[in-house]
Design a protein around this motif. Structure first.
Motif, PDB file in Angstrom:
ATOM      1  N   ILE A 172      -0.414   9.358   6.847  1.00 53.72           N
ATOM      2  CA  ILE A 172       0.871  10.034   7.017  1.00 53.72           C
ATOM      3  C   ILE A 172       0.850  11.002   8.197  1.00 53.72           C
ATOM      4  CG2 ILE A 172       1.431   9.829   4.582  1.00 53.72           C
ATOM      5  CD1 ILE A 172       0.781  12.790   4.261  1.00 53.72           C
ATOM      6  N   SER A 173      -0.336  11.313   8.715  1.00 55.40           N
ATOM      7  CA  SER A 173      -0.419  12.170   9.883  1.00 55.40           C
ATOM      8  C   SER A 173      -0.191  11.385  11.173  1.00 55.40           C
ATOM      9  CB  SER A 173      -1.787  12.867   9.949  1.00 55.40           C
ATOM     10  OG  SER A 173      -1.966  13.742   8.868  1.00 55.40           O
ATOM     11  N   TYR A 174      -0.655  10.146  11.209  1.00 56.96           N
ATOM     12  CA  TYR A 174      -0.557   9.338  12.417  1.00 56.96           C
ATOM     13  C   TYR A 174       0.649   8.398  12.420  1.00 56.96           C
ATOM     14  CZ  TYR A 174      -5.114  10.684  14.318  1.00 56.96           C
ATOM     15  OH  TYR A 174      -6.156  11.382  14.877  1.00 56.96           O
ATOM     16  N   PHE A 175       1.113   8.011  11.241  1.00 59.16           N
ATOM     17  CA  PHE A 175       2.156   6.988  11.170  1.00 59.16           C
ATOM     18  C   PHE A 175       3.355   7.508  10.383  1.00 59.16           C
ATOM     19  CE2 PHE A 175      -2.007   4.872  11.326  1.00 59.16           C
ATOM     20  CZ  PHE A 175      -1.889   4.268  12.571  1.00 59.16           C
ATOM     21  N   PRO A 176       4.581   7.153  10.821  1.00 54.93           N
ATOM     22  CA  PRO A 176       5.777   7.759  10.236  1.00 54.93           C
ATOM     23  C   PRO A 176       6.232   7.148   8.921  1.00 54.93           C
ATOM     24  CG  PRO A 176       6.396   6.269  12.020  1.00 54.93           C
ATOM     25  CD  PRO A 176       4.892   6.309  11.991  1.00 54.93           C
ATOM     26  N   ILE A 177       5.730   5.959   8.579  1.00 53.30           N
ATOM     27  CA  ILE A 177       6.247   5.244   7.412  1.00 53.30           C
ATOM     28  C   ILE A 177       5.146   5.065   6.373  1.00 53.30           C
ATOM     29  CG2 ILE A 177       7.194   3.039   6.611  1.00 53.30           C
ATOM     30  CD1 ILE A 177       8.557   2.787   9.338  1.00 53.30           C
ATOM     31  N   PHE A 178       5.490   5.365   5.124  1.00 51.53           N
ATOM     32  CA  PHE A 178       4.549   5.190   4.018  1.00 51.53           C
ATOM     33  C   PHE A 178       5.156   4.237   3.001  1.00 51.53           C
ATOM     34  CE2 PHE A 178       2.814   6.398  -0.160  1.00 51.53           C
ATOM     35  CZ  PHE A 178       1.461   6.207   0.099  1.00 51.53           C
ATOM     36  N   SER A 179       4.389   3.206   2.649  1.00 49.47           N
ATOM     37  CA  SER A 179       4.875   2.194   1.717  1.00 49.47           C
ATOM     38  C   SER A 179       4.798   2.694   0.279  1.00 49.47           C
ATOM     39  CB  SER A 179       4.047   0.910   1.861  1.00 49.47           C
ATOM     40  OG  SER A 179       4.418  -0.030   0.863  1.00 49.47           O
ATOM     41  N   LEU A 180       5.889   2.508  -0.462  1.00 49.81           N
ATOM     42  CA  LEU A 180       5.933   2.891  -1.871  1.00 49.81           C
ATOM     43  C   LEU A 180       5.549   1.733  -2.791  1.00 49.81           C
ATOM     44  CD1 LEU A 180       9.263   4.945  -1.910  1.00 49.81           C
ATOM     45  CD2 LEU A 180       6.935   5.843  -1.907  1.00 49.81           C
ATOM     46  N   ILE A 181       5.447   0.529  -2.211  1.00 49.98           N
ATOM     47  CA  ILE A 181       5.162  -0.652  -3.036  1.00 49.98           C
ATOM     48  C   ILE A 181       3.817  -1.279  -2.674  1.00 49.98           C
ATOM     49  CG2 ILE A 181       7.590  -1.178  -3.403  1.00 49.98           C
ATOM     50  CD1 ILE A 181       7.274  -3.381  -1.256  1.00 49.98           C
ATOM     51  N   PHE A 182       2.981  -0.519  -1.950  1.00 51.34           N
ATOM     52  CA  PHE A 182       1.715  -1.085  -1.480  1.00 51.34           C
ATOM     53  C   PHE A 182       0.871  -1.626  -2.622  1.00 51.34           C
ATOM     54  CE2 PHE A 182       0.434   3.114  -2.715  1.00 51.34           C
ATOM     55  CZ  PHE A 182      -0.868   2.957  -3.185  1.00 51.34           C
ATOM     56  N   PHE A 183       0.916  -0.933  -3.770  1.00 50.42           N
ATOM     57  CA  PHE A 183       0.070  -1.334  -4.894  1.00 50.42           C
ATOM     58  C   PHE A 183       0.452  -2.731  -5.376  1.00 50.42           C
ATOM     59  CE2 PHE A 183      -0.807  -1.402  -9.516  1.00 50.42           C
ATOM     60  CZ  PHE A 183      -2.186  -1.266  -9.471  1.00 50.42           C
ATOM     61  N   VAL A 184       1.745  -2.943  -5.616  1.00 53.08           N
ATOM     62  CA  VAL A 184       2.222  -4.240  -6.111  1.00 53.08           C
ATOM     63  C   VAL A 184       2.104  -5.303  -5.021  1.00 53.08           C
ATOM     64  CG1 VAL A 184       4.203  -5.499  -7.033  1.00 53.08           C
ATOM     65  CG2 VAL A 184       3.795  -3.137  -7.738  1.00 53.08           C
ATOM     66  N   SER A 185       2.538  -4.977  -3.800  1.00 55.08           N
ATOM     67  CA  SER A 185       2.534  -5.974  -2.725  1.00 55.08           C
ATOM     68  C   SER A 185       1.117  -6.443  -2.397  1.00 55.08           C
ATOM     69  CB  SER A 185       3.210  -5.406  -1.470  1.00 55.08           C
ATOM     70  OG  SER A 185       2.513  -4.299  -0.953  1.00 55.08           O
ATOM     71  N   ASN A 186       0.151  -5.542  -2.444  1.00 53.08           N
ATOM     72  CA  ASN A 186      -1.219  -5.937  -2.148  1.00 53.08           C
ATOM     73  C   ASN A 186      -1.834  -6.770  -3.267  1.00 53.08           C
ATOM     74  OD1 ASN A 186      -2.730  -4.711   0.414  1.00 53.08           O
ATOM     75  ND2 ASN A 186      -1.095  -3.312  -0.179  1.00 53.08           N
ATOM     76  N   ILE A 187      -1.473  -6.473  -4.514  1.00 56.47           N
ATOM     77  CA  ILE A 187      -1.971  -7.280  -5.637  1.00 56.47           C
ATOM     78  C   ILE A 187      -1.482  -8.727  -5.515  1.00 56.47           C
ATOM     79  CG2 ILE A 187      -1.730  -7.660  -8.123  1.00 56.47           C
ATOM     80  CD1 ILE A 187      -1.869  -4.687  -8.522  1.00 56.47           C
ATOM     81  N   VAL A 188      -0.232  -8.889  -5.044  1.00 54.05           N
ATOM     82  CA  VAL A 188       0.349 -10.224  -4.916  1.00 54.05           C
ATOM     83  C   VAL A 188      -0.064 -10.907  -3.619  1.00 54.05           C
ATOM     84  CG1 VAL A 188       2.510 -11.530  -4.754  1.00 54.05           C
ATOM     85  CG2 VAL A 188       2.325  -9.611  -6.356  1.00 54.05           C
ATOM     86  N   ILE A 189       0.068 -10.167  -2.475  1.00 55.78           N
ATOM     87  CA  ILE A 189      -0.104 -10.799  -1.164  1.00 55.78           C
ATOM     88  C   ILE A 189      -1.571 -10.980  -0.788  1.00 55.78           C
ATOM     89  CG2 ILE A 189       0.363 -10.531   1.308  1.00 55.78           C
ATOM     90  CD1 ILE A 189       2.952  -9.114   0.578  1.00 55.78           C
ATOM     91  N   SER A 190      -2.406  -9.981  -1.098  1.00 47.84           N
ATOM     92  CA  SER A 190      -3.812 -10.055  -0.666  1.00 47.84           C
ATOM     93  C   SER A 190      -4.545 -11.285  -1.202  1.00 47.84           C
ATOM     94  CB  SER A 190      -4.548  -8.774  -1.064  1.00 47.84           C
ATOM     95  OG  SER A 190      -4.071  -7.684  -0.302  1.00 47.84           O
ATOM     96  N   PRO A 191      -4.431 -11.621  -2.517  1.00 54.42           N
ATOM     97  CA  PRO A 191      -5.113 -12.839  -2.982  1.00 54.42           C
ATOM     98  C   PRO A 191      -4.597 -14.102  -2.286  1.00 54.42           C
ATOM     99  CG  PRO A 191      -4.505 -11.454  -4.836  1.00 54.42           C
ATOM    100  CD  PRO A 191      -3.829 -10.877  -3.636  1.00 54.42           C
ATOM    101  N   ILE A 192      -3.285 -14.149  -2.037  1.00 48.59           N
ATOM    102  CA  ILE A 192      -2.725 -15.310  -1.326  1.00 48.59           C
ATOM    103  C   ILE A 192      -3.319 -15.388   0.073  1.00 48.59           C
ATOM    104  CG2 ILE A 192      -0.612 -16.368  -0.440  1.00 48.59           C
ATOM    105  CD1 ILE A 192       0.918 -15.006  -2.695  1.00 48.59           C
ATOM    106  N   PHE A 193      -3.416 -14.227   0.724  1.00 49.57           N
ATOM    107  CA  PHE A 193      -3.982 -14.186   2.073  1.00 49.57           C
ATOM    108  C   PHE A 193      -5.464 -14.560   2.045  1.00 49.57           C
ATOM    109  CE2 PHE A 193      -5.816 -11.922   5.732  1.00 49.57           C
ATOM    110  CZ  PHE A 193      -5.010 -12.426   6.748  1.00 49.57           C
ATOM    111  N   ASN A 194      -6.176 -14.106   1.020  1.00 52.58           N
ATOM    112  CA  ASN A 194      -7.602 -14.431   0.889  1.00 52.58           C
ATOM    113  C   ASN A 194      -7.830 -15.936   0.749  1.00 52.58           C
ATOM    114  OD1 ASN A 194      -7.962 -11.704   0.937  1.00 52.58           O
ATOM    115  ND2 ASN A 194      -8.539 -11.509  -1.206  1.00 52.58           N
ATOM    116  N   PHE A 195      -6.858 -16.614   0.160  1.00 55.71           N
ATOM    117  CA  PHE A 195      -6.931 -18.073   0.038  1.00 55.71           C
ATOM    118  C   PHE A 195      -6.421 -18.747   1.319  1.00 55.71           C
ATOM    119  CE2 PHE A 195      -4.553 -21.979  -0.977  1.00 55.71           C
ATOM    120  CZ  PHE A 195      -5.590 -22.778  -1.445  1.00 55.71           C
TER     121      PHE A 195
END
Length: 558
Positions: free
Chosen positions: A149-172
């Motif tokens: 938050i010091s270097y970048f202006p935008i903070f994701s509020l859904i990172f927890f859910v989006s990473n649980i869904v997207i990261s495994p798909i990306f890993n595959f």
């Protein structure tokens, strides 16, 4: 490589979905490559190949960190030695800082090492694969939050859910595309299998990027916030992993929490009861943000495409709004339909909540109608403004509309410019003249009809980027602005005219230019006007330079 050549639109979707880190060449990418190479080559040769790969992608910090940790693991494995991940992580940091000590203030360095350290610390006692999957994203955010938050202006509020869904798909998806690419060397028709997989993956990312309230802008916190947060982080890690006890631990813990909360809130409190005006640096265009002491926010124009920068004016404006913690615009105003004024507003309205849209009460073309239509779909009402309108913004602030007349007027030339909105903001004894692109014909008429509104002006936004066609000596003499701001960038029109600059200086005005000074911020508090200059482009370029190595080491560009 690592997102550098990826289309801007795709990077935007990843950013707002909270999975931008997937585009960076980092530990996961190098792990996939090293696992594949380990089936074919011995560990030492794998390390050599990975190093050559790093040279190919210009040594991004996150990839160098991963390379060092993987190399330590592979070399240790070849000698039948166990490797401590924390030690290899610290060893990587020491090597990078030895090569380039300035990396210590690079966001890439801080983010990759804090995220990795946090993940290692949190996961050290977690055995369940499911829990590891659930905890990896919050663990990384736990470590990098203050730096992020010091270097970048935008903070994701859904990172927890989006990473649980997207990261495994990306890993595959990533290793699969890698295998398909290799197999396509045998049968080139196989390469076409990647497109449907990529389209499916992007649909998931797009879904999360368009989720309502998926991100917020946060003001840059006070440095004490970062210090207190990291100290708390260190205490928690020491207590959990090594059972190290600290004297007066509870007292220190409570003290640091109080400091952290107060230092986080300070930037918001510091602007209480302050009128804030920011002239954004959008190149050859206009974009002005105003925040009243009552909290009302307005954006006047959003710049456009007439610039030679990698980041579009609209994106620069949106990032600046988020950096100031602005997550809602009460008023969005387009002064006229020229691209260098209105185009950037489309980027803003796509990502920002806008309550109302205002524009000139003249026949509008396709671009103005399209902005209004988009706004209405998002719940924003449209209000046309004409000469004589007065908007009572709060008990101490009014916005006067001096141009255009209802339906527009033919001045014989420059119809669009001379029928753009001419606004005067008055807050107690402070007056701000916003003249858009009105030229001498329109300025002459305004002088005749409304001389009382443009006398002894505090701040003047110079008309039409300082064009010679907006020169009108009587107008300058009548205003005698204490401060003049020219919103201008590289152009082929000769803006700003030296005649304009000299005439403003002759009436005692201090002249600022966004092409030389960057963004111009004015704060009005208790009758005093404080001016700050922010050359955001220089800062961004500096951060980009710090995120890369700048030392030539044995023939390789580090």
């Amino acid at each position: 490589m690592g997102g550098g050549s990826i289309e801007r639109e795709i990077k935007e979707k990843f950013k707002y979905a909270g999975v931008m880190h997937l585009l960076a060449v980092s530990g996961f990418h190098l792990s996939i490559l090293s696992m594949f190479l380990s089936f074919i080559f011995p560990p030492i040769l794998v390390v050599v190949i990975l190093f050559l790969y790093l040279n190919l992608i210009l040594f991004p910090v996150s990839a160098v960190r991963a390379f060092i940790m993987i190399s330590v693991y592979l070399i240790g494995k070849s000698f039948y030695r166990d490797v401590d991940t924390i030690n290899s992580l610290l060893f990587g940091a020491m090597i990078i800082l030895f090569i380039n000590p300035l990396s210590i203030i690079s966001p890439s360095f801080l983010l990759t090492f804090l995220a990795t350290f946090s993940i290692i610390s949190v996961m050290s006692n977690v055995r369940s694969k499911l829990m590891q999957l659930l905890l990896v994203s919050p663990a990384s955010i736990f470590g990098v939050f203050p730096v992020s938050i010091s270097y970048f202006p935008i903070f994701s509020l859904i990172f927890f859910v989006s990473n649980i869904v997207i990261s495994p798909i990306f890993n595959f998806f990533l290793p699969l595309t890698f295998v398909i690419t290799l197999l396509s060397l045998i049968d080139k028709n196989l390469i076409f299998l990647i497109k449907p997989l990529a389209d499916l993956f992007m649909k998931v990312v797009d879904f999360f990027s368009k989720t309502p309230i998926s991100y917020i802008g946060i003001k840059k916190p006070h440095p004490l916030f970062i210090v207190s947060y990291l100290l708390l982080f260190l205490i928690v890690v020491l207590r959990k992993n090594w059972n190290i006890k600290i004297r007066f631990e509870k007292t220190i813990f409570v003290f640091l929490i109080v400091v952290m909360v107060l230092s986080f809130m300070y930037p918001y409190y510091a602007e209480k009861n302050t009128l804030k005006v920011v002239f954004f640096d959008v190149g050859e265009g206009d974009s002005i943000f105003i925040k009243l002491p009552s909290g009302i926010t307005m954006l006047i124009d959003g710049g456009g495409t007439l610039n030679d920068r990698k980041v579009s004016p609209g994106e620069r404006v949106l990032n600046s709004l988020k950096r100031m913690g602005v997550n809602r615009l009460d008023m969005m105003i387009f002064t006229h339909e020229d691209a260098d004024h209105i185009e950037g507003l489309f980027h803003v309205i796509d990502k920002e909540f806008v309550k109302s849209i205002y524009g000139p009460c003249v026949p509008l073309g396709e671009i103005g109608k399209r902005l209004i239509a988009i706004g209405r779909k998002k719940g924003a009402r449209f209000f046309p403004l004409k000469r004589g309108d007065i908007l009572n913004l709060d008990k101490n602030t009014k916005l006067y509309v001096l141009n255009p007349i209802e339906g527009g007027k033919d001045y014989g030339r420059a119809y669009d410019n001379n029928n753009s909105l001419f606004l005067v903001l008055r807050h107690k004894d402070f007056s701000l003249v916003l003249s858009a692109d009105v030229e001498r014909e329109g300025l002459n008429e305004i002088c005749d009809v409304f001389p009382e509104f443009i006398t002894n002006v505090s701040v003047y936004k110079v008309s039409h980027h300082g064009s010679r066609f907006s020169f009108f000596k009587e107008f300058f003499n009548l205003m005698s602005p204490r401060i003049s701001v020219i919103s201008v960038g590289p152009n082929r029109f000769g803006h700003p005219s030296q005649l304009i600059i000299d005439s403003l200086m002759d009436v005692g005005s201090k002249v600022y230019r966004t092409d030389l000074d960057g963004a111009i911020e004015l704060k009005v508090y208790k009758g005093k006007t404080i001016i700050k200059k922010y050359n955001f482009l220089y800062i961004l370029d500096r951060l980009r330079n710090l995120s890369k190595y700048s030392i030539n080491f044995n023939g390789f560009n580090f």
